[in-house]
Design a protein around this motif. Structure first.
Motif, PDB file in Angstrom:
ATOM      1  N   ASN A  54     -13.620  38.891  14.471  1.00 52.47           N
ATOM      2  CA  ASN A  54     -13.461  37.571  14.142  1.00 52.47           C
ATOM      3  C   ASN A  54     -14.178  37.288  12.536  1.00 52.47           C
ATOM      4  O   ASN A  54     -13.307  36.652  11.660  1.00 52.47           O
ATOM      5  CB  ASN A  54     -14.500  36.459  14.674  1.00 52.47           C
TER       6      ASN A  54
ATOM      7  N   ARG B 114      -8.587  34.199  30.302  1.00 52.40           N
ATOM      8  CA  ARG B 114      -9.678  33.498  29.671  1.00 52.40           C
ATOM      9  C   ARG B 114      -9.004  33.155  28.167  1.00 52.40           C
ATOM     10  O   ARG B 114      -8.929  31.852  27.768  1.00 52.40           O
ATOM     11  CB  ARG B 114     -11.023  34.200  29.374  1.00 52.40           C
TER      12      ARG B 114
ATOM     13  N   SER C 219     -20.459  37.699  18.599  1.00 50.71           N
ATOM     14  CA  SER C 219     -19.213  37.563  19.279  1.00 50.71           C
ATOM     15  C   SER C 219     -19.616  38.505  20.661  1.00 50.71           C
ATOM     16  O   SER C 219     -19.931  39.675  20.494  1.00 50.71           O
ATOM     17  CB  SER C 219     -18.029  38.018  18.503  1.00 50.71           C
ATOM     18  N   VAL C 220     -19.343  37.818  21.719  1.00 57.18           N
ATOM     19  CA  VAL C 220     -19.642  38.564  23.038  1.00 57.18           C
ATOM     20  C   VAL C 220     -18.309  39.321  23.628  1.00 57.18           C
ATOM     21  O   VAL C 220     -18.575  40.528  24.150  1.00 57.18           O
ATOM     22  CB  VAL C 220     -19.828  37.203  24.404  1.00 57.18           C
ATOM     23  N   HIS C 221     -17.257  39.090  23.080  1.00 57.18           N
ATOM     24  CA  HIS C 221     -16.087  39.837  23.847  1.00 57.18           C
ATOM     25  C   HIS C 221     -15.474  40.656  22.789  1.00 57.18           C
ATOM     26  O   HIS C 221     -14.606  41.458  23.216  1.00 57.18           O
ATOM     27  CB  HIS C 221     -15.058  38.599  24.233  1.00 57.18           C
TER      28      HIS C 221
ATOM     29  N   LYS D  38      -7.450  42.336  20.812  1.00 57.47           N
ATOM     30  CA  LYS D  38      -7.854  42.114  19.702  1.00 57.47           C
ATOM     31  C   LYS D  38      -7.850  43.176  18.806  1.00 57.47           C
ATOM     32  O   LYS D  38      -7.955  44.156  19.174  1.00 57.47           O
ATOM     33  CB  LYS D  38      -9.279  41.455  19.382  1.00 57.47           C
TER      34      LYS D  38
ATOM     35  N   GLN E  90      -7.207  29.722  27.139  1.00 51.74           N
ATOM     36  CA  GLN E  90      -7.962  28.767  26.095  1.00 51.74           C
ATOM     37  C   GLN E  90      -6.933  28.534  24.799  1.00 51.74           C
ATOM     38  O   GLN E  90      -6.850  27.413  24.268  1.00 51.74           O
ATOM     39  CB  GLN E  90      -9.142  29.615  25.316  1.00 51.74           C
TER      40      GLN E  90
ATOM     41  N   SER F 148     -12.469  24.849  18.860  1.00 49.08           N
ATOM     42  CA  SER F 148     -13.302  23.683  18.153  1.00 49.08           C
ATOM     43  C   SER F 148     -12.552  22.875  17.326  1.00 49.08           C
ATOM     44  O   SER F 148     -13.044  21.505  16.844  1.00 49.08           O
ATOM     45  CB  SER F 148     -14.382  24.668  17.467  1.00 49.08           C
TER      46      SER F 148
ATOM     47  N   LYS G 125     -12.450  26.024  27.810  1.00 49.21           N
ATOM     48  CA  LYS G 125     -12.591  25.890  26.197  1.00 49.21           C
ATOM     49  C   LYS G 125     -11.345  25.619  25.628  1.00 49.21           C
ATOM     50  O   LYS G 125     -10.303  26.042  26.026  1.00 49.21           O
ATOM     51  CB  LYS G 125     -13.103  26.963  25.510  1.00 49.21           C
TER      52      LYS G 125
HETATM   53  N1  FAQ Z   1     -13.785  27.059  19.494  1.00 51.42           N
HETATM   54  O1  FAQ Z   1     -16.754  36.468  22.124  1.00 51.42           O
HETATM   55  P1  FAQ Z   1     -16.124  35.507  20.963  1.00 51.42           P
HETATM   56  C1  FAQ Z   1      -3.622  26.898  16.882  1.00 51.42           C
HETATM   57  C2  FAQ Z   1     -15.786  31.005  22.121  1.00 51.42           C
HETATM   58  S1  FAQ Z   1      -4.187  27.521  18.350  1.00 51.42           S
HETATM   59  C3  FAQ Z   1     -14.149  27.139  20.820  1.00 51.42           C
HETATM   60  O2  FAQ Z   1     -15.856  35.855  19.497  1.00 51.42           O
HETATM   61  P2  FAQ Z   1     -13.213  35.989  21.839  1.00 51.42           P
HETATM   62  C4  FAQ Z   1      -2.237  26.315  16.607  1.00 51.42           C
HETATM   63  C5  FAQ Z   1     -15.214  31.910  23.080  1.00 51.42           C
HETATM   64  O3  FAQ Z   1     -14.099  31.349  23.982  1.00 51.42           O
HETATM   65  C6  FAQ Z   1      -5.840  27.812  18.005  1.00 51.42           C
HETATM   66  N2  FAQ Z   1     -14.827  28.316  21.422  1.00 51.42           N
HETATM   67  O4  FAQ Z   1     -14.749  35.073  21.819  1.00 51.42           O
HETATM   68  C7  FAQ Z   1      -2.158  24.838  16.207  1.00 51.42           C
HETATM   69  C8  FAQ Z   1     -16.486  32.398  23.790  1.00 51.42           C
HETATM   70  O5  FAQ Z   1     -16.698  31.576  24.994  1.00 51.42           O
HETATM   71  P3  FAQ Z   1     -16.343  32.065  26.335  1.00 51.42           P
HETATM   72  C9  FAQ Z   1      -6.516  28.780  18.818  1.00 51.42           C
HETATM   73  C10 FAQ Z   1     -14.638  29.418  20.751  1.00 51.42           C
HETATM   74  O6  FAQ Z   1     -12.443  35.274  22.791  1.00 51.42           O
HETATM   75  C11 FAQ Z   1      -2.335  24.513  14.978  1.00 51.42           C
HETATM   76  C12 FAQ Z   1     -17.583  32.530  22.859  1.00 51.42           C
HETATM   77  O7  FAQ Z   1     -17.228  31.476  21.745  1.00 51.42           O
HETATM   78  N3  FAQ Z   1      -6.149  30.065  18.729  1.00 51.42           N
HETATM   79  O8  FAQ Z   1      -4.433  26.415  15.843  1.00 51.42           O
HETATM   80  C13 FAQ Z   1     -14.042  29.506  19.410  1.00 51.42           C
HETATM   81  O9  FAQ Z   1     -13.241  37.291  21.759  1.00 51.42           O
HETATM   82  C14 FAQ Z   1      -2.229  23.100  14.557  1.00 51.42           C
HETATM   83  C15 FAQ Z   1     -17.592  33.766  22.006  1.00 51.42           C
HETATM   84  O10 FAQ Z   1     -16.935  34.159  21.213  1.00 51.42           O
HETATM   85  C16 FAQ Z   1      -6.397  31.078  19.838  1.00 51.42           C
HETATM   86  O11 FAQ Z   1      -6.951  30.532  21.012  1.00 51.42           O
HETATM   87  C17 FAQ Z   1     -13.496  28.162  18.795  1.00 51.42           C
HETATM   88  N4  FAQ Z   1     -12.966  28.318  17.687  1.00 51.42           N
HETATM   89  O12 FAQ Z   1     -12.937  35.490  20.376  1.00 51.42           O
HETATM   90  C18 FAQ Z   1      -1.864  23.834  17.493  1.00 51.42           C
HETATM   91  C19 FAQ Z   1      -6.141  32.417  19.509  1.00 51.42           C
HETATM   92  N5  FAQ Z   1     -14.387  30.732  18.950  1.00 51.42           N
HETATM   93  O13 FAQ Z   1     -14.952  32.146  26.652  1.00 51.42           O
HETATM   94  C20 FAQ Z   1      -1.879  22.681  16.653  1.00 51.42           C
HETATM   95  C21 FAQ Z   1      -6.472  33.340  20.479  1.00 51.42           C
HETATM   96  C22 FAQ Z   1     -15.068  31.364  20.049  1.00 51.42           C
HETATM   97  O14 FAQ Z   1     -17.044  33.351  26.614  1.00 51.42           O
HETATM   98  C23 FAQ Z   1      -1.906  22.328  15.436  1.00 51.42           C
HETATM   99  N6  FAQ Z   1      -8.022  33.558  20.633  1.00 51.42           N
HETATM  100  N7  FAQ Z   1     -15.159  30.617  20.961  1.00 51.42           N
HETATM  101  O15 FAQ Z   1     -16.800  30.894  27.233  1.00 51.42           O
HETATM  102  C24 FAQ Z   1      -8.633  34.481  20.252  1.00 51.42           C
HETATM  103  O16 FAQ Z   1      -8.387  35.110  18.988  1.00 51.42           O
HETATM  104  C25 FAQ Z   1      -9.958  34.250  20.591  1.00 51.42           C
HETATM  105  O17 FAQ Z   1     -10.168  34.002  21.728  1.00 51.42           O
HETATM  106  C26 FAQ Z   1     -10.891  33.804  19.550  1.00 51.42           C
HETATM  107  C27 FAQ Z   1     -12.481  33.991  20.074  1.00 51.42           C
HETATM  108  C28 FAQ Z   1     -10.958  34.516  18.202  1.00 51.42           C
HETATM  109  C29 FAQ Z   1     -10.772  32.442  19.287  1.00 51.42           C
END
Ligand code: FAQ
Length: 331
Positions: A237, A52, A221-223, A233, A56, A125, A122
């Motif tokens: 967050n 997941r 935060s669910v996860h 992690k 994402q 955002s 997803k």
């Molecule tokens: N947008 O329980 P948590 C970049 C969802 S890369 C949409 O806290 P988690 C490079 C979350 O999926 C940017 N949805 O979740 C670049 C969950 O829904 P689900 C991406 C969001 O996973 C720059 C629900 O809310 N980076 O920018 C968002 O523990 C310039 C509950 O949330 C990554 O993906 C959001 N912002 O923490 C490219 C980094 N936030 O799945 C081009 C890796 C939360 O249950 C140009 N990911 N949700 O349906 C992570 O570190 C984590 O997945 C978080 C969320 C911190 C994003």
């Protein structure tokens, strides 16, 4: 149709279905900071969490090419155009790296891409906001890549080996992206009054979406709890959001720009910048598909995917030809 599906279910506790002895050994490996590799035993929920999050993340990189791509033909100089082109290509490369890391968990790229194109998966955002002026390219590099680095440096220590290793190169490149963005902002902020106003306008529009990028507050935060126990992690967050705010506010001051938050204060005791309230309704609206550009982003992605069908077909035909030649040579 354009909703980024929202799973509100809490993940099943790791102990619900699996052999307690295997689970205990797995957690002991995590606690000992051992890396988990693709062929190792892992709980189903760990595998699902990684699929997941990594997918994402991959989708975010690929969709994230669009807001910047909007300015490629209008970059103000050849140098700026080359930098932007290189940055966007880097983001595409990050997406491919991350899809590959997700594939090591037993899911196919076709399945993951299908989830994105159907609107089921997803992506971040932040990429559902429009890029209205050249200054937005500076703001994205400075703020969005700045936030991405803050979130992704700890992922280099993620317990899952392929994800952690992929993040090393990605973070190096994001660091270059952040600097090119800040340099654009610096040029504008020190330019004519009109250029400075453009920089301030971009900051006004990108500040809060960047602050929200870190995900819901810890209480929602669910996860996070389970992901922290598994060392996917390393920080919550809110902790990462605070690090970003603390690093970025002085950078805005150096530019002579104003953070669009009348409640922003510096707390001497904790040495932190404290923001005013975050508009979580806006965050969830965007996540649920009602942001300014959700519809456009997915439509563009679907069109690009369809237009690229011939490339996939040609690659498959070439691979089949090579397999045939190899078989003939071995016979
Ligand atoms: N947008 O329980 P948590 C970049 C969802 S890369 C949409 O806290 P988690 C490079 C979350 O999926 C940017 N949805 O979740 C670049 C969950 O829904 P689900 C991406 C969001 O996973 C720059 C629900 O809310 N980076 O920018 C968002 O523990 C310039 C509950 O949330 C990554 O993906 C959001 N912002 O923490 C490219 C980094 N936030 O799945 C081009 C890796 C939360 O249950 C140009 N990911 N949700 O349906 C992570 O570190 C984590 O997945 C978080 C969320 C911190 C994003």
């Amino acid at each position: 149709m354009y909703t980024q599906a929202l799973s509100t279910e809490r993940p099943a506790p790791a102990s619900a279905v699996e052999d307690p002895a295997l689970l205990a050994r797995f957690q002991a490996r995590i606690d000992a900071e051992e890396r988990i590799e693709p062929m190792d035993w892992m709980p189903k929920a760990y595998r699902q969490t990684l699929i997941r999050q990594i997918s994402q993340h991959a989708h975010s990189e690929i969709i994230g090419m669009q807001p910047e791509g909007n300015w490629l033909t209008r970059a103000p100089s050849l140098k700026r155009k080359l930098q932007l082109l290189a940055k966007i290509q880097d983001e595409g490369g990050h997406g491919l790296y991350l899809y590959s890391a997700a594939e090591t968990l037993g899911v196919s790229r076709e399945e993951l891409v299908g989830q994105l194109l159907s609107g089921k998966a997803k992506y971040s955002s932040i990429f559902n906001y429009p890029t209205l002026s050249w200054a937005d390219i500076g703001a994205i590099g400075w703020l969005v890549d700045g936030a991405a680095i803050m979130n992704q440096i700890p992922l280099c220590r993620c317990s899952y080996g392929p994800y952690a290793r992929a993040m090393i190169l990605i973070c190096k490149e994001e660091s270059f992206h952040q600097r090119q963005g800040y340099e654009i902002m610096m040029t504008l902020a020190k330019g004519t009054p009109k250029q400075k106003a453009m920089a301030q306008d971009a900051l006004n529009r990108w500040w809060w979406p960047s602050v929200m990028m870190f995900g819901p507050s810890d209480k929602d935060s669910v996860h996070s709890d389970q992901a922290m126990r598994w060392k996917i992690k390393r920080f919550t967050n809110d902790a990462l959001r605070q690090k970003f705010v603390d690093a970025t506010v002085p950078q805005a001051h150096y530019l002579g720009l104003t953070i669009p938050d009348p409640d922003l204060t510096y707390d001497e005791a904790s040495k932190h910048w404290i923001t005013g309230p975050i508009d979580w309704d806006e965050f969830w609206r965007v996540v649920k598909g009602e942001g300014p550009c959700n519809k456009q982003r997915l439509e563009t992605r679907r069109k690009v995917h369809d237009d690229g069908a011939w490339v996939r077909e040609a690659a498959e035909a070439f691979a089949a030809k090579r397999r045939k030649a190899k078989r003939a040579a071995a016979a």
